[in-house]
Enzyme design. Structure first.
Site, PDB file in Angstrom:
ATOM      1  N   LYS A  98      60.010  30.396 -17.778  1.00 51.05           N
ATOM      2  CA  LYS A  98      59.373  29.852 -18.987  1.00 51.05           C
ATOM      3  C   LYS A  98      58.069  29.152 -18.649  1.00 51.05           C
ATOM      4  O   LYS A  98      57.079  29.260 -19.389  1.00 51.05           O
ATOM      5  CB  LYS A  98      60.336  28.874 -19.678  1.00 51.05           C
ATOM      6  CG  LYS A  98      59.784  28.206 -20.929  1.00 51.05           C
ATOM      7  CD  LYS A  98      59.579  29.195 -22.050  1.00 51.05           C
ATOM      8  CE  LYS A  98      59.107  28.510 -23.322  1.00 51.05           C
ATOM      9  NZ  LYS A  98      58.825  29.479 -24.406  1.00 51.05           N
ATOM     10  N   GLU A  99      58.035  28.455 -17.520  1.00 48.12           N
ATOM     11  CA  GLU A  99      56.848  27.687 -17.153  1.00 48.12           C
ATOM     12  C   GLU A  99      55.725  28.559 -16.575  1.00 48.12           C
ATOM     13  O   GLU A  99      54.569  28.399 -16.932  1.00 48.12           O
ATOM     14  CB  GLU A  99      57.221  26.598 -16.147  1.00 48.12           C
ATOM     15  CG  GLU A  99      57.992  25.435 -16.745  1.00 48.12           C
ATOM     16  CD  GLU A  99      57.131  24.586 -17.677  1.00 48.12           C
ATOM     17  OE1 GLU A  99      55.892  24.592 -17.533  1.00 48.12           O
ATOM     18  OE2 GLU A  99      57.699  23.920 -18.560  1.00 48.12           O
ATOM     19  N   SER A 100      56.070  29.460 -15.666  1.00 49.61           N
ATOM     20  CA  SER A 100      55.014  30.164 -14.927  1.00 49.61           C
ATOM     21  C   SER A 100      55.180  31.679 -14.847  1.00 49.61           C
ATOM     22  O   SER A 100      54.302  32.356 -14.305  1.00 49.61           O
ATOM     23  CB  SER A 100      54.948  29.617 -13.499  1.00 49.61           C
ATOM     24  OG  SER A 100      56.143  29.947 -12.786  1.00 49.61           O
ATOM     25  N   LEU A 128      64.001  28.189 -16.345  1.00 47.31           N
ATOM     26  CA  LEU A 128      62.941  27.194 -16.530  1.00 47.31           C
ATOM     27  C   LEU A 128      61.660  27.644 -15.819  1.00 47.31           C
ATOM     28  O   LEU A 128      60.564  27.535 -16.380  1.00 47.31           O
ATOM     29  CB  LEU A 128      63.407  25.836 -15.995  1.00 47.31           C
ATOM     30  CG  LEU A 128      62.370  24.706 -15.985  1.00 47.31           C
ATOM     31  CD1 LEU A 128      61.837  24.427 -17.387  1.00 47.31           C
ATOM     32  CD2 LEU A 128      62.969  23.439 -15.389  1.00 47.31           C
ATOM     33  N   TYR A 135      61.360  25.197 -27.177  1.00 47.48           N
ATOM     34  CA  TYR A 135      61.292  25.342 -25.717  1.00 47.48           C
ATOM     35  C   TYR A 135      62.697  25.284 -25.112  1.00 47.48           C
ATOM     36  O   TYR A 135      63.063  26.119 -24.280  1.00 47.48           O
ATOM     37  CB  TYR A 135      60.415  24.215 -25.177  1.00 47.48           C
ATOM     38  CG  TYR A 135      60.307  24.095 -23.677  1.00 47.48           C
ATOM     39  CD1 TYR A 135      59.317  24.781 -22.980  1.00 47.48           C
ATOM     40  CD2 TYR A 135      61.148  23.250 -22.965  1.00 47.48           C
ATOM     41  CE1 TYR A 135      59.190  24.633 -21.601  1.00 47.48           C
ATOM     42  CE2 TYR A 135      61.025  23.105 -21.592  1.00 47.48           C
ATOM     43  CZ  TYR A 135      60.036  23.800 -20.916  1.00 47.48           C
ATOM     44  OH  TYR A 135      59.911  23.647 -19.559  1.00 47.48           O
TER      45      TYR A 135
END
Length: 465
Positions: free
Chosen positions: A318-320, A315, A448
């Site tokens: 994927k986010e940063s 996660l 996502y």
């Protein structure tokens, strides 16, 4: 005395663990292709993803700084994109296991740099060649160096189970007195190369390209003795999937013509410096066991959340991309890309502080877990609802959950709810009286979730807990 003991031990090893290859030996056929599942390109496109078997090696597939990399991986990703489907990977080192997965419809392609052989054609169909490769002996320079084929007599060679190397070794000599011990093991090519370096075994056999990549940053390795000459290598598909084979061949032809295959080959096989860093870095699934510089705090946060730390790492990537100073166009910041209102709500004073940002995101995830816990009691299913809610907002996911009930599907299964989440671009659904949050690009949230779970599966397979 030693000359008497050594042959005795060799024979004992063969009788206990391996097989002896002589001029008279024929390679045994394994009945792995009795009744292949009928599954061709139309079924794959309709399903929405293609499954491929790959090997975990520095040239095929591995994790580096959280990213999935590898020659076969990038080729397959490009193929999947051209088909408009997602890519699911299965990591195997045993080729017979890979063929069985293909036979049973659990995989669609075996992308393991396979040499085309008459025996293998009894079980699979091959694509057009992707390249050519020769086979070499891998040994230590400080060991009992073998400089000619004749010196392999009475030696023991470890090879991966089901590899073409066995028949290549057996075909080395037409002399009936020539014998070589072959021990087939359920380990990959690169694992066996490492064992040679660690002095756990003396010899293995590998594709020349892979052997050279390893030899460029391990001076102790000798890969000069050729076992077989250049021969075509290709991917394998089910023999009853002619349309898939045709599509793959068309794709190969176009990528060869465009220069894409040559560029990618250069990236993984000709740039020894990059290969060295990718393979030996602590942040590589080949040279170390770290995903990022923030693994320790991710592990602490995941324990607080009750998740596998590799899922939380997926996660975060994927986010940063593990950048604590990342900022989105919408103003989301930090490792878990929280919006200002969420940062304030969950007590984050400094969004660029990795630990604060991470724990703020974890507190938000715990809130979402509590929101869905009674409705989705099964934890593996609930995680998908949590991830979608983290991306698009739990109001939109709740709308899809209500629509799922209204249309008689099971609201506890993400597969059913995600269908209606994707329909929230359709006025017939987002204007339904039970829908409170209105229009949403639900397909983005569904993708996502898929992206994170696919990445998590790779981390789970390639990175230790």
């Amino acid at each position: 005395m030693r000359r008497i003991i050594t042959p005795f031990l060799f024979v004992l090893l063969l009788l206990t663990f391996g097989v002896q290859c002589t001029f008279f030996e024929k390679e045994k056929k394994n009945n792995v292709w009795e009744d292949p599942v009928a599954l061709d390109i139309d079924d794959i496109v309709k399903r929405g993803y293609i499954r491929a078997v790959v090997d975990n090696s520095s040239t095929s597939y591995y994790i580096y700084r959280g990213r999935r990399m590898g020659y076969e991986f990038e080729l397959l990703r490009n193929l999947a994109s051209s088909l408009g489907v997602r890519l699911h990977l299965i990591v195997k080192s045993d080729i017979e296991d890979a063929f069985l997965l293909l036979n049973r419809g659990k995989a669609d392609i075996v992308a393991m740099n396979l040499e085309i052989s008459a025996d293998r054609k009894n079980y699979v169909s091959f694509s057009d060649p992707i390249g050519e490769v020769s086979t070499v002996l891998v040994q230590r320079k400080s060991g009992k160096m073998i400089s000619s084929i004749d010196q392999l007599k009475d030696q023991l060679i470890h090879i991966p189970q089901g590899a073409i190397y066995k028949s290549q070794i057996c075909n080395l000599s037409q002399d009936s007195t020539f014998s070589v011990g072959i021990m087939e093991v359920r380990e990959g090519r690169e694992q066996l190369i490492s064992k040679v370096l660690e002095k756990k075994i003396d010899f293995t056999v590998a594709d020349r390209d892979l052997a050279l990549v390893n030899a460029t940053y391990n001076n102790e390795l000798d890969v000069s003795l050729e076992i077989s000459e250049l021969s075509p290598v290709a991917w394998a598909v089910r023999p009853n999937a002619p349309s898939l084979e045709k599509v793959i061949n068309s794709w190969i032809g176009k990528r060869k013509k465009s220069g894409y295959l040559a560029t990618l080959y250069s990236k993984y096989f000709l740039n020894s410096k990059n290969s060295y860093y990718r393979s030996n870095s602590a942040f590589s699934s080949l040279g170390g066991n770290k995903i990022s510089a923030y693994d320790d705090i991710i592990k602490t946060a995941a324990e607080n959340l009750g998740w596998d730390w590799r899922l939380l790492a997926s996660l975060v990537y994927k986010e940063s991309g593990f950048n604590p100073e990342a900022t989105s166009y919408a103003g989301a910041t930090g490792l878990l890309q929280l919006m200002p209102v969420t940062l304030e709500r969950f007590g984050v004073d400094n969004p660029n502080d990795p630990y604060q940002s991470l724990m703020g995101g974890v507190n938000f995830l715990k809130y979402l877990d509590k929101f869905w816990r009674e409705r989705i009691p099964e934890s593996n299913e609930r995680i998908k609802f949590i991830l979608a809610s983290y991306n698009i907002g739990h109001g939109h996911v709740e709308d899809a959950w209500k629509l799922t009930m209204k249309y008689g599907k099971n609201p506890q299964y993400w597969e059913h709810v995600s269908h209606f989440l994707k329909l929230k671009t359709d006025p017939e659904y987002y204007r339904d009286p039970i829908v409170r949050s209105g229009y949403a690009k639900g397909h983005i949230a569904v993708n996502y979730v898929d992206d994170i779970l696919i990445l998590y599966n790779s981390y789970r397979v390639l990175v230790e807990p």
